[in-house]
Structures are given as C-alpha cells and as structure tokens.
Design an enzyme around this catalytic site. Sequence first.
Site, PDB file in Angstrom:
ATOM      1  N   GLY A 167     -16.112   2.679 -14.473  1.00  0.00           N
ATOM      2  CA  GLY A 167     -16.058   3.723 -15.492  1.00  0.00           C
ATOM      3  C   GLY A 167     -14.988   4.741 -15.161  1.00  0.00           C
ATOM      4  O   GLY A 167     -13.964   4.431 -14.558  1.00  0.00           O
ATOM      5  N   ARG A 168     -15.247   5.993 -15.557  1.00  0.00           N
ATOM      6  CA  ARG A 168     -14.256   7.050 -15.371  1.00  0.00           C
ATOM      7  C   ARG A 168     -13.875   7.238 -13.902  1.00  0.00           C
ATOM      8  O   ARG A 168     -12.699   7.315 -13.556  1.00  0.00           O
ATOM      9  CB  ARG A 168     -14.821   8.363 -15.939  1.00  0.00           C
ATOM     10  CG  ARG A 168     -13.885   9.538 -15.840  1.00  0.00           C
ATOM     11  CD  ARG A 168     -14.476  10.768 -16.484  1.00  0.00           C
ATOM     12  NE  ARG A 168     -15.778  11.106 -15.908  1.00  0.00           N
ATOM     13  CZ  ARG A 168     -16.458  12.215 -16.194  1.00  0.00           C
ATOM     14  NH1 ARG A 168     -15.955  13.073 -17.067  1.00  0.00           N
ATOM     15  NH2 ARG A 168     -17.625  12.456 -15.634  1.00  0.00           N
TER      16      ARG A 168
ATOM     17  N   SER B 123     -19.778  -4.837 -13.051  1.00  0.00           N
ATOM     18  CA  SER B 123     -20.884  -4.071 -13.623  1.00  0.00           C
ATOM     19  C   SER B 123     -21.544  -4.983 -14.643  1.00  0.00           C
ATOM     20  O   SER B 123     -21.012  -6.045 -14.988  1.00  0.00           O
ATOM     21  CB  SER B 123     -20.418  -2.764 -14.274  1.00  0.00           C
ATOM     22  OG  SER B 123     -19.603  -3.020 -15.394  1.00  0.00           O
TER      23      SER B 123
ATOM     24  N   THR C 161     -20.802   7.480  -3.380  1.00  0.00           N
ATOM     25  CA  THR C 161     -20.634   8.868  -3.806  1.00  0.00           C
ATOM     26  C   THR C 161     -21.229   9.068  -5.195  1.00  0.00           C
ATOM     27  O   THR C 161     -20.923  10.055  -5.864  1.00  0.00           O
ATOM     28  CB  THR C 161     -19.148   9.268  -3.815  1.00  0.00           C
ATOM     29  OG1 THR C 161     -18.431   8.368  -4.679  1.00  0.00           O
ATOM     30  CG2 THR C 161     -18.545   9.224  -2.426  1.00  0.00           C
TER      31      THR C 161
ATOM     32  N   ARG D 186     -25.054   8.045  -6.715  1.00  0.00           N
ATOM     33  CA  ARG D 186     -26.422   8.548  -6.628  1.00  0.00           C
ATOM     34  C   ARG D 186     -27.152   7.762  -5.550  1.00  0.00           C
ATOM     35  O   ARG D 186     -27.024   6.535  -5.462  1.00  0.00           O
ATOM     36  CB  ARG D 186     -27.162   8.414  -7.965  1.00  0.00           C
ATOM     37  CG  ARG D 186     -26.667   9.348  -9.064  1.00  0.00           C
ATOM     38  CD  ARG D 186     -26.957  10.801  -8.745  1.00  0.00           C
ATOM     39  NE  ARG D 186     -26.545  11.705  -9.807  1.00  0.00           N
ATOM     40  CZ  ARG D 186     -25.346  12.257  -9.925  1.00  0.00           C
ATOM     41  NH1 ARG D 186     -24.408  11.959  -9.026  1.00  0.00           N
ATOM     42  NH2 ARG D 186     -25.072  13.084 -10.923  1.00  0.00           N
TER      43      ARG D 186
ATOM     44  N   GLU E 293     -32.636  15.141  -1.661  1.00  0.00           N
ATOM     45  CA  GLU E 293     -31.597  16.115  -1.353  1.00  0.00           C
ATOM     46  C   GLU E 293     -32.149  17.530  -1.441  1.00  0.00           C
ATOM     47  O   GLU E 293     -32.896  17.829  -2.365  1.00  0.00           O
ATOM     48  CB  GLU E 293     -30.411  15.949  -2.308  1.00  0.00           C
ATOM     49  CG  GLU E 293     -29.719  14.590  -2.172  1.00  0.00           C
ATOM     50  CD  GLU E 293     -28.489  14.454  -3.060  1.00  0.00           C
ATOM     51  OE1 GLU E 293     -28.125  15.443  -3.742  1.00  0.00           O
ATOM     52  OE2 GLU E 293     -27.890  13.373  -3.080  1.00  0.00           O
TER      53      GLU E 293
ATOM     54  N   HIS F 180     -23.398  15.758  -0.301  1.00  0.00           N
ATOM     55  CA  HIS F 180     -23.202  15.722  -1.752  1.00  0.00           C
ATOM     56  C   HIS F 180     -22.142  16.738  -2.187  1.00  0.00           C
ATOM     57  O   HIS F 180     -22.411  17.639  -2.993  1.00  0.00           O
ATOM     58  CB  HIS F 180     -24.512  15.970  -2.501  1.00  0.00           C
ATOM     59  CG  HIS F 180     -24.479  15.392  -3.894  1.00  0.00           C
ATOM     60  ND1 HIS F 180     -25.609  15.051  -4.604  1.00  0.00           N
ATOM     61  CD2 HIS F 180     -23.447  15.090  -4.725  1.00  0.00           C
ATOM     62  CE1 HIS F 180     -25.290  14.580  -5.795  1.00  0.00           C
ATOM     63  NE2 HIS F 180     -23.965  14.597  -5.886  1.00  0.00           N
TER      64      HIS F 180
END
Length: 314
Positions: free
Chosen positions: A150-151, A171, A230, A232, A261, A280
């Site tokens: 994706g982005r 994906s 990086t 989830r 977290e 994070h």
Amino acid sequence: MRIAVLDDYQKAAHRFADWDSLEAEVVFLHDHLGDIHAVTAALEGFDVVVAMRERTPFTAERLEALSALRLLVTTGMGNASIDMEAARRLGITVCGTGILPHGTAELTWGLILSLTRHIHEESAGMRQGAWQQTIGGDLAGRTLGIVGLGRLGTRVASVGSAFGMRVVAWSTHLDPSYAAELGVEAVDKRELFSASDVVTVHYKLSERSTGLIGAEELGWMKSTALLVNTSRGPLVDTPALVEALREGRIAGAALDVYDSEPLPAGDVLRTLPNALLTPHIGYVTEATYEVFYRDAVEDIAAFRDGIPVRVLTS
C-alpha cells in the site's frame, strides 16, 4: 470547553499548534492511561479529548464512563481502538487529522540498515571501548519481501530498488500488474517468506489479519533472514516470533509495534539479543506532529462553531 490532550510522552504537543486560539482550558497529559479507572479519573469532566493514534483505546465501557465527552479527536483518519458504534450511540463526534506517510517508511529503513550492519551493537560496543566486533550483511543483490504493497509498502519498495535489491510483495488482493508498474514482483505468500532476506510488514490490522505471520510463515523463512514490523504488533504471532528468535530459526527481528503498548518493562522481547526494539516511533516526527496537532486544533474550533470537519463514521 475543557480539552485533554493524551499521551504527550515528550511534553511537546503544546508547541506544534496554536492551542491558545481556542480560548479554552487545555490540559496536556504526559503519562499513559491504562485501565478504565485511570481513564475515567483523568478525563472526567472534559468536553474534548485528543487521542494520539491507538495509544489509549476508547471502548464502549470507557466512552460510557465519560459523561461530559462531546468530541473525540484522533490523530490520523482512522483509529481501530475507538468503538465508533458506541460513540454514535452516545452522541460523541469523532474527528480525524491528516497524516504524513514518510516517517514510518524512513524508520523501516533505519531498522533494516541497523539490523543488517549491526549498527546498534557496534554503537554500544564503542561506548564500552570495543572496536569492530561484527561483520555486516549486504542489501545489494538480496531480496526484500514486502507484506502489503500500500502507501507505506510502496515507499519502502522504491528504496529497496535503489539499494539494488530484488523486491517482491504479497497481500491478499495484490494486483500483479500494479506491482509490476512499481518494479515489484508479485509472489504468493510462501514464496515471499522463503525467498526473502528481509521481510517487512506494512499491512492493515483487522480481525482477519491478526496473526497474519505465525509459526508457519516464520518457518518458511531462511535462518539468515530478518523480520521488520513497523505496522501493528498483532499482525505477528509474538510467542511464535519469540520462539523463532530464541532458537535462531531466523537471524533477527526489528519491531516498532507490540501487542501491548507501552511494552511492559518485563516483556520477554526486551531480553532477546537478536531483537532490535523501538517504542512505536514510526510516525513520531516533527512534520507529522505539526500536521496532527494543527488539524486537531482546527477540528476543535470547527466543532465549537457547529461545522465539524474531518468527521469519521467508521
């Protein structure tokens, strides 16, 4: 109007926007709020809450306990930790902000380079008087596997190509022709994990994608391969990853995200020498914070004036 700005860990939110323009009481909270009792005690009586990403979940139970809450602003244009149905039922407006994509992609490459060249180890050694303790790996000529094109995955792919890497991606619904336009080879899931020297995760978390990378996928990886997440934490089965790292079935992992977290002080991940951990910070950059907090102030002003903007419905 009373406004609470949550999870301002660096005590910096006040300098990224003109909060005074709201002519309201603004309280910046620097410590993470854990259970519902802490949330209720800290936020009772606030009309507006500004949440930083998914750091503080807003479940139905928590929203119901905040009787004064009328506006909940989340940084970014989506927050899986907010119960949107409960917010609608309780008459709480939820608004988002803009977000910049480059920070997380840049951190991804920082982690890949640090793992590959043992930068964190060599830096620690230098402080202790050591010199040249490791032999770094190479990226040129190696294979980069991207889970989710994706982005963010697209940005990471372009840098991989610049390093002279073969870039593959997978994906669930990846269009091979789209990947080819980006200079990326679409492959099936098993080939990605078995062929890649570095696997980096850029996938949206949902019920279907939780545990997307488990013992089976880790078992397909080379013993010399690296895993970077990086995106989830719950996308990766953490116990399976811990076992793979302990047994040396993969060479290392770099993680910026976790199941819980902030990561508990006694978490086993903190003890693994082949795990590179960051707290994070993928999106924690000056430019991103400027967008987050500037838009949050705009959201609050627009809501106060009866013309809310960037309203989220799902």
